[in-house]
Motif scaffolding. Structure first.
Motif, PDB file in Angstrom:
ATOM      1  N   UNK A 122      65.353  25.809  -0.187  1.00 13.89           N
ATOM      2  CA  UNK A 122      65.276  24.820   0.898  1.00 13.89           C
ATOM      3  C   UNK A 122      63.829  24.387   1.127  1.00 13.89           C
ATOM      4  N   UNK A 242      54.653  19.979   6.471  1.00 13.54           N
ATOM      5  CA  UNK A 242      53.890  18.741   6.518  1.00 13.54           C
ATOM      6  C   UNK A 242      53.493  18.209   5.154  1.00 13.54           C
ATOM      7  N   UNK A 243      53.411  19.082   4.152  1.00  9.58           N
ATOM      8  CA  UNK A 243      53.046  18.623   2.811  1.00  9.58           C
ATOM      9  C   UNK A 243      54.293  18.473   1.946  1.00  9.58           C
ATOM     10  N   UNK A 244      54.276  17.494   1.049  1.00  4.09           N
ATOM     11  CA  UNK A 244      55.393  17.322   0.120  1.00  4.09           C
ATOM     12  C   UNK A 244      55.564  18.594  -0.697  1.00  4.09           C
TER      13      UNK A 244
ATOM     14  N   UNK B  43      49.736  22.195  21.459  1.00  2.00           N
ATOM     15  CA  UNK B  43      48.546  21.966  20.653  1.00  2.00           C
ATOM     16  C   UNK B  43      47.347  21.721  21.571  1.00  2.00           C
ATOM     17  N   UNK B  46      43.062  17.865  19.099  1.00  2.00           N
ATOM     18  CA  UNK B  46      43.689  16.606  18.675  1.00  2.00           C
ATOM     19  C   UNK B  46      44.460  16.796  17.372  1.00  2.00           C
ATOM     20  N   UNK B  47      45.603  16.099  17.220  1.00  3.31           N
ATOM     21  CA  UNK B  47      46.354  16.217  15.967  1.00  3.31           C
ATOM     22  C   UNK B  47      45.550  15.654  14.799  1.00  3.31           C
ATOM     23  N   UNK B  48      45.835  16.165  13.609  1.00  5.08           N
ATOM     24  CA  UNK B  48      45.149  15.699  12.400  1.00  5.08           C
ATOM     25  C   UNK B  48      46.175  15.075  11.469  1.00  5.08           C
ATOM     26  N   UNK B  49      46.004  13.826  11.111  1.00  2.00           N
ATOM     27  CA  UNK B  49      47.009  13.202  10.232  1.00  2.00           C
ATOM     28  C   UNK B  49      46.927  13.757   8.820  1.00  2.00           C
ATOM     29  N   UNK B  50      48.071  13.858   8.185  1.00  2.00           N
ATOM     30  CA  UNK B  50      48.119  14.236   6.766  1.00  2.00           C
ATOM     31  C   UNK B  50      48.094  12.927   5.973  1.00  2.00           C
ATOM     32  N   UNK B  53      50.004  10.086   1.036  1.00  2.00           N
ATOM     33  CA  UNK B  53      50.440  10.446  -0.320  1.00  2.00           C
ATOM     34  C   UNK B  53      50.775  11.933  -0.435  1.00  2.00           C
ATOM     35  N   UNK B  54      50.355  12.720   0.576  1.00  2.00           N
ATOM     36  CA  UNK B  54      50.638  14.155   0.519  1.00  2.00           C
ATOM     37  C   UNK B  54      51.732  14.571   1.485  1.00  2.00           C
ATOM     38  N   UNK B  55      52.078  13.697   2.389  1.00  2.41           N
ATOM     39  CA  UNK B  55      52.973  14.050   3.500  1.00  2.41           C
ATOM     40  C   UNK B  55      54.396  14.275   3.003  1.00  2.41           C
ATOM     41  N   UNK B  56      55.057  15.291   3.556  1.00  2.00           N
ATOM     42  CA  UNK B  56      56.461  15.531   3.225  1.00  2.00           C
ATOM     43  C   UNK B  56      57.300  14.402   3.785  1.00  2.00           C
ATOM     44  N   UNK B  57      58.186  13.842   2.972  1.00  2.00           N
ATOM     45  CA  UNK B  57      58.929  12.649   3.403  1.00  2.00           C
ATOM     46  C   UNK B  57      60.223  13.004   4.125  1.00  2.00           C
ATOM     47  N   UNK B  59      62.814  16.317   6.029  1.00  2.28           N
ATOM     48  CA  UNK B  59      62.761  17.534   6.851  1.00  2.28           C
ATOM     49  C   UNK B  59      63.421  18.632   6.028  1.00  2.28           C
ATOM     50  N   UNK B  60      62.785  19.799   5.932  1.00  2.00           N
ATOM     51  CA  UNK B  60      63.378  20.847   5.094  1.00  2.00           C
ATOM     52  C   UNK B  60      64.732  21.248   5.668  1.00  2.00           C
ATOM     53  N   UNK B  61      65.685  21.561   4.789  1.00  2.00           N
ATOM     54  CA  UNK B  61      67.035  21.920   5.250  1.00  2.00           C
ATOM     55  C   UNK B  61      67.190  23.386   5.672  1.00  2.00           C
ATOM     56  N   UNK B  62      66.094  24.028   6.084  1.00  2.00           N
ATOM     57  CA  UNK B  62      66.214  25.417   6.546  1.00  2.00           C
ATOM     58  C   UNK B  62      67.255  25.511   7.663  1.00  2.00           C
TER      59      UNK B  62
END
Lengths: 438, 498
Positions: A122, A242-244, B43, B46-50, B53-57, B59-62
């Motif tokens: 997962x 947060x990372x791919x 938090x 301040x939030x930090x943007x990822x 091109x690296x950001x997960x597109x 949501x993990x199915x955990x």
């Protein structure tokens, strides 16, 4: 302390039953030249109280992450370990059991491992996982073995931004397996795209890398796959909110250090080697795998499966020699991941990135301190350079002020920020570093 | 006193639809959108943007479970598991002895559990002192000069030892080609040999169940890097010709490796170094009572003679003249690193507790009672389950055969399944490979005579049932949460994730 329950009369009765006169007679057939004829030169046994005092004294002579604020990284991190993890994984029925060769009595462990394997899939977006390897570095070694066996090729290309201890492990085991890892050069802390010829078995990139930096993994792995090599990613499990994940960036095999999934820092171990890959490589996977099946009455149950890969069946043709692995740490990881949940994974990842960025800004603003790789994106750790100061000295001086940082990598000092670090602690580190450099 | 595994109760537990008897669901089955156990502080930076091109597109199915369900789920899983704390667990060559609870308390202290592996040496003097003292003690037990704690298990120790052999021979001009192992060797031995880049040369066992010396002499040449053996061997029998074996290998310049799986038999009575061994691995989760963890973590320290010390993995713990400790990384002939950090330190703390709790006076008593228990149990069951090598004197474990029951259509595995119903974990079956219908039994020293007698009676009962009503064994087990599982189906169509 004695744990054998024999009374003198037990010993007498049992010796009589086997026709012997004394315990010495149990060894009478052993050549006398090899029998030890003196007591062991080890101090006499202690009572439980004395032993505990001794171990408390030893523990008291260590600094640790409760008395020094932990900003150290390098593959082991001070992420928060929730109370449920060891309340459950530490249960004696799990902890004092062994390899589930009689699955009927081991459904607890076997199901927990099935769930762990499932959650690793997962997390990574890959198809299969196993029930654990020893640690991140040896998981990488096994991934290389898998790639070489699967492709029938020899060469191993490794981004030079890989954790140096992992590189050392590859060199050590490579001498037995018959390869020497070949570094792919980096520029500005990021791997360059390598040439992947048809003798290359695998291309390895750690992402985020040993400097905490986000690598162009997608591009490197595309090149690997185009060349017919296996793309191997060394990943950070807690970055994947947060990372791919490896599956998305094109990794064929992904390995990681799973210490961060509910396992304590513990001076380096026991940790958890995570490996995941594609179904096409499942029969070359090392280690134990738990699989779902049914019993004679149709009940769902779990067994060790695909055992024909393993040493107890295939011996020298086994995919690996591994037998005892890190099962209990995998169970702990399963509890942790279930506790964390998908939203927790995102929140944790965002916290790590935010706090690391805040720390990088505060620390690089200090006179004489700079980011080694300026304007290069990182995740939860980053490299600092100092004007004419030995990073190891800075690290040691910070200990005196109540902070733990590191490791030293080349001429840089690494600083890591997990979700467990507060703004106050980060600002405190900046103040301390400022004082140290005056 | 017999101990019976209690079948799991399922009242009120969420079940998998269609599962007869109502069997526990997985975390996936328990998952409901929006449920969550974890919580974090808000938090405070301040939030930090990822970078996109690296950001997960996605949501993990955990799975999404609350803490209550999570705790109940794993509690029930634990209840469906049998450990040494539950009952007798006589797996051969596993040394399933009692795991002292004081070791847990010791290892759990923050002064061990919260120590980062990369802290400066000056901040970990307690940990380094512990490793120093444990190293001294284990070298004394084995008759070796120095040891590494990096290998995380016995197999890892084996490979480490073989890489040390390779380095030694390479330094002397020729890495050599073959490693000799007996046909009774544990599967990790040949697998480790291959991973070290060597070929396996197998030496047969003779009619005594011991290494056939004349076959060994014919097999050994100057392309043999070494021999790997456990003593007592996997039949539980002491290799009485060990000195001749050592001489044969040393004469061609080879090295002798001791697989420490069976060290429990000779603890404090015989030292591998005194038998001629050059390299030794130990299994702390066997001999030194660290918990088996359902399959790990263990630890596999490797100790060597003086002349092999330069090749040990780095770093080693050294003591300075002022009494302080440091990690020595400056070791040019070291084979390198076999673990990412310092090995399974938390496990080693438990081994330390065991070694120093027993002490130099207690450790030999461990070995003696381990052998006594095994010899006694073998005697109790030998009529129904003859020893594979009846003239041998079993040490801490014995190997019997269930061959006499074959004429009733009953095999070793059926005996094992019936033993489960009679309240015990069965012995190892079908190993070593050189014995037909093998039962490999290691009681360990922490079992009482009453337990051994009860186990013996169950084994005898099973043999009687095999003759009178074999169906009882063939249908076993019937008292466990699941009955016999279809392993062939699991291998044919593997379902290894939900």
């Amino acid at each position: 302390m004695r744990f054998a329950p024999h009374t003198d009369s037990d010993v007498r009765e049992m010796l009589e039953a086997v026709g012997l006169g004394s315990l010495d007679d149990l060894y009478s057939h052993i050549p006398s030249e090899v029998l030890l004829d003196r007591p062991l030169d080890i101090p006499a046994g202690l009572s439980e109280m004395e032993l505990l005092r001794d171990l408390q004294d030893l523990a008291a002579r260590n600094h640790h992450a409760d008395d020094l604020v932990c900003f150290a990284g390098g593959g082991a991190y001070d992420h928060y370990v929730p109370a449920v993890v060891w309340a459950l994984a530490g249960r004696a029925e799990l902890q004092t059991s062994y390899t589930p060769y009689q699955p009927e009595l081991s459904q607890g462990i076997l199901q927990a491992l099935f769930e762990y394997q499932s959650m690793v899939c997962d997390l990574t977006g890959l198809e299969v996982s196993n029930a654990s390897l020893y640690d991140g570095s040896t998981a990488l070694v096994e991934a290389v073995n898998l790639a070489r066996a699967a492709t029938g090729r020899d060469r191993v290309l490794v981004a030079e931004t890989l954790d140096p201890r992992y590189m050392e492990a590859l060199r050590t085991y490579g001498r037995g397996a018959g390869y020497e890892p070949q570094p792919i050069p980096a520029d500005e802390g990021r791997a360059l795209i390598p040439e992947v010829g048809d003798d290359v078995a695998c291309v390895i990139v750690q992402h985020p890398n040993a400097y905490g930096i986000l690598e162009p993994a997608r591009d490197v792995f595309a090149a690997a796959r185009e060349g017919g090599a296996r793309a191997i990613q060394v990943f950070d499990p807690l970055s994947l909110g947060v990372l791919a994940p490896p599956g998305e960036v094109g990794a064929d095999i992904a390995v990681a250090e799973g210490q961060t999934l509910g396992n304590h820092l513990s001076f380096g171990g026991p940790y958890l080697g995570i490996i995941a890959g594609g179904m096409r490589d499942v029969r070359k996977m090392p280690g134990r795998i738990s699989g779902e099946t049914s019993d004679v009455d149709g009940r769902t149950g779990y067994v060790l499966t695909l055992q024909a890969r393993e040493q107890h069946i295939r011996r020298e043709k086994a995919t690996s020699n591994i037998c005892t692995d890190q099962t209990l740490m995998a169970v702990a990881a399963a509890v942790y991941l279930a506790w964390l949940g998908p939203d927790g994974l995102v929140e944790l990842g965002e916290a790590c990135a935010a706090k690391a960025r805040h720390a990088a800004e505060r620390l690089s603003a200090i006179d004489g301190v700079g980011l080694t790789f300026d304007a290069v994106p990182f995740f939860k750790e980053f490299a600092l350079s100092f004007d004419g100061r030995d990073p190891a000295r800075v690290r040691d001086a910070l200990v005196d002020r109540g902070f733990m940082v590191g490791p030293v990598l080349g001429t840089s000092l690494m600083v890591a920020c997990t979700e467990a670090r507060t703004r106050g602690e980060i600002d405190g580190l900046a103040e301390a570093m400022d004082k140290v450099l005056r | 006193m017999t101990e019976r595994p209690r079948p799991a109760t399922h009242t009120g537990a969420p079940v998998r639809t269609g599962d007869p008897g109502g069997f526990p669901a997985t975390l996936k089955d328990l998952s409901r959108a929006g449920r969550r156990a974890s919580s974090f502080p808000s938090l405070d930076v301040p939030p930090a943007p990822i970078p996109p091109e690296h950001r997960r597109s996605d949501r993990s199915p955990l799975p999404e479970v609350g803490e209550r369900d999570l705790v109940r789920h794993f509690t029930r899983l634990a209840q469906r598991n049998y450990g040494v704390d539950t009952g007798f667990y006589p797996l051969g060559s596993c040394s399933m002895k009692y795991n002292p609870k004081i070791a847990e308390v010791a290892a759990g202290q923050p002064g061990f559990a919260r120590v980062h592996p990369l802290q400066p040496d000056s901040t970990v003097q307690g940990a380094l002192d512990l490793l120093w003292r444990l190293e001294r003690a284990l070298c004394e037990v084995t008759g070796m000069a120095r040891a590494t704690f990096q290998p995380a298990a016995g197999a890892s120790g084996e490979l480490t030892g073989l890489l040390i052999m390779r380095a030694f021979h390479t330094r002397n001009g020729d890495p050599r080609r073959r490693i000799v192992i007996p046909d009774s060797a544990h599967g990790t031995n040949p697998a480790s040999v291959r991973m070290a880049g060597y070929q396996v040369a197998t030496v047969p066992s003779d009619a005594r169940g011991l290494v056939d010396l004349s076959a060994l002499e014919k097999l050994v040449g100057d392309d043999v890097a070494g021999l790997m053996i456990t003593n007592p061997n996997t039949l539980g029998l002491f290799e009485e010709d060990i000195q001749e074996i050592a001489r044969t290998i040393h004469e061609v310049g080879g090295l002798l490796y001791y697989d420490g799986a069976n060290l429990n038999a000779i603890l404090g009575r015989v030292r591998p170094g005194d038998m001629g061994f050059d390299i030794v691995h130990m299994n702390t989760h066997k001999t030194f009572a660290t918990p088996h963890g359902g399959g790990g973590p263990g630890a596999g320290p490797v100790a060597v003679r003086e002349r092999l010390v330069p090749f040990l993995p780095s770093p080693l713990v050294e003591q300075e003249p002022d009494g302080t400790f440091r990690l020595d990384h400056e070791r040019p002939e070291s084979i390198g690193r076999v673990h990412g950090f310092n090995g399974n330190f938390g496990v080693l703390v438990r081994a330390y507790a065991y070694v120093f709790g027993n002490g130099g006076d207690g450790l030999p008593r461990v070995g003696e009672r381990a052998v006594l228990n095994s010899r006694y149990l073998a005697q109790r069951v030998k009529e129904e389950y003859p020893l594979a090598f009846p003239d041998g004197k079993p040490m801490h474990e014995f190997v019997s055969t269930a061959r006499p029951l074959k004429r009733n259509g009953v095999r070793a595995t059926d005996v094992a399944k019936r033993i489960i119903d009679l309240g015990f974990y069965p012995s190892t079956v079908y190993f070593p490979l050189i014995v037909e219908e093998a039962l490999m039994v290691e009681p360990t020293e922490t079992e009482s005579k009453e337990t051994l007698d009860a186990f013996a009676e169950s084994m005898i009962q099973a043999a009687r049932e095999a003759r009178e009503d074999p169906e009882i064994l063939l249908q076993a087990p019937v008292t466990t949460p699941v009955r016999r599982l279809n392993e062939a189906q699991a291998a044919r169509s593997p379902k290894i994730r939900w």
